[in-house]
Design a protein around this motif. Structure first.
Motif, PDB file in Angstrom:
ATOM      1  N   ARG A  32       0.863  -1.326  -0.039  1.00  0.00           N
ATOM      2  CA  ARG A  32      -0.169   0.104  -0.311  1.00  0.00           C
ATOM      3  C   ARG A  32       0.766   1.317  -0.121  1.00  0.00           C
ATOM      4  O   ARG A  32       0.837   1.683   1.151  1.00  0.00           O
ATOM      5  CB  ARG A  32      -0.918  -0.113   1.159  1.00  0.00           C
ATOM      6  N   PRO A  33       1.364   1.589  -1.077  1.00  0.00           N
ATOM      7  CA  PRO A  33       2.474   2.887  -0.687  1.00  0.00           C
ATOM      8  C   PRO A  33       1.906   3.948  -0.734  1.00  0.00           C
ATOM      9  O   PRO A  33       2.356   4.721  -0.406  1.00  0.00           O
ATOM     10  CB  PRO A  33       3.357   2.365  -2.459  1.00  0.00           C
ATOM     11  N   LEU A  34       0.503   4.569  -1.588  1.00  0.00           N
ATOM     12  CA  LEU A  34      -0.125   6.009  -1.445  1.00  0.00           C
ATOM     13  C   LEU A  34      -0.310   5.954   0.608  1.00  0.00           C
ATOM     14  O   LEU A  34      -0.476   6.736   0.957  1.00  0.00           O
ATOM     15  CB  LEU A  34      -1.287   5.300  -1.695  1.00  0.00           C
ATOM     16  N   GLU A  35      -0.435   4.420   1.411  1.00  0.00           N
ATOM     17  CA  GLU A  35      -1.184   5.025   2.238  1.00  0.00           C
ATOM     18  C   GLU A  35       0.069   5.282   3.067  1.00  0.00           C
ATOM     19  O   GLU A  35       0.275   5.887   4.111  1.00  0.00           O
ATOM     20  CB  GLU A  35      -1.630   3.646   3.015  1.00  0.00           C
ATOM     21  N   ARG A  36       1.035   4.416   2.727  1.00  0.00           N
ATOM     22  CA  ARG A  36       2.252   4.531   3.599  1.00  0.00           C
ATOM     23  C   ARG A  36       2.749   6.344   3.196  1.00  0.00           C
ATOM     24  O   ARG A  36       3.472   6.296   4.558  1.00  0.00           O
ATOM     25  CB  ARG A  36       3.686   4.033   3.005  1.00  0.00           C
ATOM     26  N   ALA A  37       2.911   7.134   1.806  1.00  0.00           N
ATOM     27  CA  ALA A  37       3.037   7.763   1.922  1.00  0.00           C
ATOM     28  C   ALA A  37       2.389   8.602   2.570  1.00  0.00           C
ATOM     29  O   ALA A  37       3.082   9.972   3.291  1.00  0.00           O
ATOM     30  CB  ALA A  37       3.041   8.088   0.309  1.00  0.00           C
ATOM     31  N   LEU A  38       1.020   9.017   2.990  1.00  0.00           N
ATOM     32  CA  LEU A  38       0.338   9.663   4.030  1.00  0.00           C
ATOM     33  C   LEU A  38       0.805   9.461   5.310  1.00  0.00           C
ATOM     34  O   LEU A  38       1.305  10.486   6.037  1.00  0.00           O
ATOM     35  CB  LEU A  38      -1.450   9.331   3.765  1.00  0.00           C
ATOM     36  N   LEU A  39       0.776   8.496   5.551  1.00  0.00           N
ATOM     37  CA  LEU A  39       1.374   8.102   7.033  1.00  0.00           C
ATOM     38  C   LEU A  39       2.323   8.720   7.141  1.00  0.00           C
ATOM     39  O   LEU A  39       3.030   9.887   8.745  1.00  0.00           O
ATOM     40  CB  LEU A  39       1.736   6.727   7.512  1.00  0.00           C
ATOM     41  N   SER A  40       3.900   8.977   6.019  1.00  0.00           N
ATOM     42  CA  SER A  40       4.877   9.672   6.330  1.00  0.00           C
ATOM     43  C   SER A  40       4.942  11.190   6.344  1.00  0.00           C
ATOM     44  O   SER A  40       5.605  12.006   7.186  1.00  0.00           O
ATOM     45  CB  SER A  40       5.878   9.915   5.086  1.00  0.00           C
ATOM     46  N   ALA A  41       3.903  11.650   5.492  1.00  0.00           N
ATOM     47  CA  ALA A  41       2.867  12.828   5.721  1.00  0.00           C
ATOM     48  C   ALA A  41       2.667  13.404   6.689  1.00  0.00           C
ATOM     49  O   ALA A  41       2.859  14.234   7.537  1.00  0.00           O
ATOM     50  CB  ALA A  41       1.858  12.825   4.491  1.00  0.00           C
ATOM     51  N   PHE A  42       2.080  12.503   7.558  1.00  0.00           N
ATOM     52  CA  PHE A  42       1.491  12.446   9.335  1.00  0.00           C
ATOM     53  C   PHE A  42       1.948  12.732   9.734  1.00  0.00           C
ATOM     54  O   PHE A  42       2.334  13.904  10.810  1.00  0.00           O
ATOM     55  CB  PHE A  42       0.421  11.657   8.905  1.00  0.00           C
ATOM     56  N   ALA A  43       3.313  12.048   9.590  1.00  0.00           N
ATOM     57  CA  ALA A  43       4.452  12.087  11.340  1.00  0.00           C
ATOM     58  C   ALA A  43       5.505  13.273  10.563  1.00  0.00           C
ATOM     59  O   ALA A  43       5.361  13.488  11.972  1.00  0.00           O
ATOM     60  CB  ALA A  43       5.503  10.790  10.829  1.00  0.00           C
ATOM     61  N   GLU A  44       5.632  13.644   9.902  1.00  0.00           N
ATOM     62  CA  GLU A  44       6.313  14.869   9.504  1.00  0.00           C
ATOM     63  C   GLU A  44       5.141  15.703   9.972  1.00  0.00           C
ATOM     64  O   GLU A  44       6.041  16.735  10.448  1.00  0.00           O
ATOM     65  CB  GLU A  44       7.069  15.282   8.017  1.00  0.00           C
ATOM     66  N   LEU A  45       4.080  16.077   9.827  1.00  0.00           N
ATOM     67  CA  LEU A  45       3.363  17.119  10.439  1.00  0.00           C
ATOM     68  C   LEU A  45       3.768  17.345  11.678  1.00  0.00           C
ATOM     69  O   LEU A  45       3.107  18.223  12.378  1.00  0.00           O
ATOM     70  CB  LEU A  45       2.075  17.163   9.580  1.00  0.00           C
TER      71      LEU A  45
END
Length: 215
Positions: A32-45
């Motif tokens: 699930r690359p899209l979900e991993r990307a959004l989780l990474s963005a969430f973590a950065e925020l």
């Protein structure tokens, strides 16, 4: 806040299938690359806003909590199922996992930098969802971030639809209506991702990931 009666039924249902669930879904992020990307963005925020604790609500066997920890977050898991929590503790002994209900969190007001609710609101009846979102807003610090995931209804005019989930009755939501409920609790939408189902998927539901922050 008092725990709704529906939480008891959900807890018992997931206790009964916890081991099977853990085996089936221990690596759900891998494809699930899209979900991993959004989780990474969430973590950065969360980190940019000063960090703080991050609660993975409905954490199940703890694999996503561990993923958040790997992204540099001070993450801990909460699940209503004691069996799920025990499995999470066994699989990830260095992390914190608590038995608890999203509807009545044992967390102080305004203390969390982030909350993840990954498919964990789906068993909440529509009449109970506003109170649950209020509880999430309560524990978030000012500027704190929420990432919530759920299945979408068939059309924009369908606010919510129930469906026969394998474990216990679940609900789909209109993304616009869900975002409106978040706004009612002082949680402003930051972004949304809507993923169309693949032809081979058993359930032909769109998946919604809403990112919001506490105003």
């Amino acid at each position: 806040m008092t725990e709704p009666d529906t939480v008891h039924a959900t807890r018992e249902a997931y206790d009964a299938i916890a081991s099977t669930y853990a085996q089936m879904f221990h690596d759900t992020l891998r494809e699930r690359p899209l979900e991993r990307a959004l989780l990474s963005a969430f973590a950065e925020l969360v980190r940019t806003n000063g960090g703080g604790g991050v609660a993975d609500l409905g954490c199940g066997p703890g694999h996503v909590t561990a993923h958040l920890h790997g992204l540099g977050l001070s993450a801990f898991g909460v699940d209503a199922s004691p069996v799920m929590v025990e499995l999470a503790r066994e699989a990830h002994p260095g992390l914190r996992f608590d038995v608890g209900s999203m509807a009545a969190l044992d967390i102080e007001d305004g203390t969390l930098g982030g909350v993840l609710s990954r498919w964990s609101v789906i068993h909440t009846p529509p009449q109970d969802l506003p109170a649950l979102l209020s509880e999430i807003a309560r524990v978030l610090a000012p500027g704190g971030h929420l990432l919530v995931e759920f299945p979408a209804t068939d059309g924009p005019h369908d606010e919510t639809q129930s469906y026969d989930h394998t474990v216990v009755t679940a609900y789909r939501w209109s993304p616009d209506r869900f975002a409106e409920l978040l706004r009612d609790q002082g949680l402003a939408e930051t972004a949304r991702l809507v993923v169309e189902p693949l032809p081979t998927d058993r359930r032909q539901f769109r998946e919604v990931q809403l990112l919001a922050h506490k105003a």
